[in-house]
Design an enzyme around this catalytic site. Structure first.
Site, mmCIF file in Angstrom:
data_model
loop_
_atom_site.group_PDB
_atom_site.id
_atom_site.type_symbol
_atom_site.label_atom_id
_atom_site.label_comp_id
_atom_site.label_asym_id
_atom_site.label_seq_id
_atom_site.Cartn_x
_atom_site.Cartn_y
_atom_site.Cartn_z
ATOM 1 N N TYR A 89 4.571 -83.030 32.899
ATOM 2 C CA TYR A 89 5.257 -81.648 32.716
ATOM 3 C C TYR A 89 4.371 -80.564 32.663
ATOM 4 O O TYR A 89 3.959 -80.114 31.588
ATOM 5 C CB TYR A 89 6.227 -81.739 31.313
ATOM 6 N N SER B 205 18.350 -86.820 30.756
ATOM 7 C CA SER B 205 19.766 -86.357 31.537
ATOM 8 C C SER B 205 20.949 -86.626 30.945
ATOM 9 O O SER B 205 21.891 -87.125 31.689
ATOM 10 C CB SER B 205 19.496 -86.644 32.967
ATOM 11 N N LEU C 280 23.528 -85.291 30.000
ATOM 12 C CA LEU C 280 24.807 -84.271 30.404
ATOM 13 C C LEU C 280 24.820 -84.188 31.903
ATOM 14 O O LEU C 280 25.581 -83.433 32.309
ATOM 15 C CB LEU C 280 24.795 -82.884 29.753
ATOM 16 N N GLN D 175 22.956 -83.339 34.126
ATOM 17 C CA GLN D 175 22.611 -81.892 34.738
ATOM 18 C C GLN D 175 23.543 -80.719 34.478
ATOM 19 O O GLN D 175 23.985 -80.047 35.208
ATOM 20 C CB GLN D 175 22.180 -81.855 36.241
ATOM 21 N N GLY D 176 24.338 -80.851 33.341
ATOM 22 C CA GLY D 176 25.173 -79.931 33.010
ATOM 23 C C GLY D 176 26.723 -80.347 33.633
ATOM 24 O O GLY D 176 27.563 -79.758 33.003
ATOM 25 N N LEU E 206 28.584 -82.866 32.822
ATOM 26 C CA LEU E 206 29.535 -83.296 31.537
ATOM 27 C C LEU E 206 29.868 -82.052 30.670
ATOM 28 O O LEU E 206 30.641 -82.507 29.892
ATOM 29 C CB LEU E 206 28.744 -84.376 30.714
#
Length: 332
Positions: free
Chosen positions: A70, A219, A221, A223-224, A226
């Site tokens: 990262y 991950s 959700l 990538q959003g 959900l």
């Protein structure tokens, strides 16, 4: 939006002495927009990172997950910097448990040993509670890697060993190899959510339960998706990169297939006075008992607070099963 109304019940991570909140803070987004992996996110300012971490810890999260890849250590450094700031302020009285990862691509197991001091340095000299092999592809065998990890435990450099993105077979092999050194594999960090359930199909979840290994879901959700934001406002899809759209299932057919699940999340969200995303996270950390913990990220303080709120209630058994069925229907 829900807030925490009672103390968060901690759970053991695998067969370790680490007691963690069901949700930890994923720190990929602290990569400073650096490196191939870090460029997935924009560069967050120190002040933003500070408030995200503050909100997460004050809300009841007691662990964070980062990685060497990262930003080439920049996420670890950003985390260390804000933890120092919060300690000086007196905002936190205990350092959160720290999980990080070694990047194996084009490296041998010898790199695990030779780079550990750099990981500790990037983390401001803090203890590494959980050290993970980031993925199974390297120039060494799993046996060589587990030997190196066991050596780090013996040397007091790390407390426990985990892996990430390992198959059921690879995870089981790593676990049995560690047992030769009197250790056990604590966790396997994999992608898992209501719209991505490969580990339920390929035996990884079953093996984890049998061996007492925790699943750390990244991950969580999708990538959003959900959260319902793309179903409610499809125009937002245009702002998402093509690569992310392909990886996440942000196409018309996939969104149509998942709409009944999103609608059900909204129904339960209204019942509990929370958001659909919080319902999705709650399912994740309770459907499989204590086996699954998750590491949602947060690029804004409101995301951190929403993550915390997902631990403030508990769906009942029938609701968990309804979501399970809707999930499988969305994946057909």
């Amino acid at each position: 939006m829900s807030t925490v109304t009672s103390p968060i019940e901690l759970r053991k991570l695998g067969q370790s002495d680490l007691e963690v909140s069901p949700l930890g803070l994923g720190c990929w987004q602290f990569s400073r927009g650096s490196g191939i992996v870090g460029k997935y996110w924009s560069n967050l300012e120190d002040a933003d990172i500070l408030e995200i971490v503050r909100a997460s810890l004050e809300g009841g999260m007691n662990w964070v997950d980062t990685a060497e890849i990262y930003g080439g250590g920049k996420s670890e450094q950003a985390l260390a910097y804000v933890l120092d700031q919060l300690k000086r302020e007196g905002s936190i009285h205990a350092t959160p448990l720290i999980a990080t990862k070694w990047w194996p691509m084009f490296r041998t197991a010898g790199s695990i040993t030779s780079t550990i001091d750099e990981r500790i340095r990037c983390l401001g000299g803090r203890n590494i509670d959980l050290y993970q092999i980031h993925q199974p592809f390297s120039l060494s065998s799993i046996a060589s890697e587990m030997k190196a990890m066991a050596g780090l435990v013996k040397a007091g450099k790390i407390r426990y060993v985990g892996v990430s993105n390992y198959s059921a077979k690879q995870m089981t092999e790593a676990h049995h190899l560690l047992q030769q050194y009197g250790l056990s594999l604590v966790s396997n960090q994999v992608k898992y959510n209501l719209l991505h359930r490969n580990i339920d199909r390929n035996g990884t979840m079953a093996a984890a339960k049998e061996l007492g290994i925790s699943i750390i879901a990244y991950s969580p959700l999708q990538q959003g998706i959900l959260t319902g934001r793309f179903h409610n406002d499809p125009a937002q899809i245009r702002a998402v990169s093509r690569l992310r759209r392909m990886q996440s299932g942000l196409d018309e057919k996939s969104l149509a297939r998942s709409k009944p699940l999103i609608d059900l999340l909204a129904v339960f969200a209204e019942k509990y006075g929370v958001t659909p995303g919080q319902i999705a996270l709650n399912w994740l950390i309770y459907y499989h008992g204590d086996t699954v913990v998750a590491i949602p990220g947060a690029s804004k303080v409101r995301h951190a607070r929403e993550n915390i709120g997902a631990m403030s209630f508990r769906l009942d058994k029938q609701e968990l099963e309804q979501l399970n069925e809707a999930s499988w229907a969305a994946l057909k």
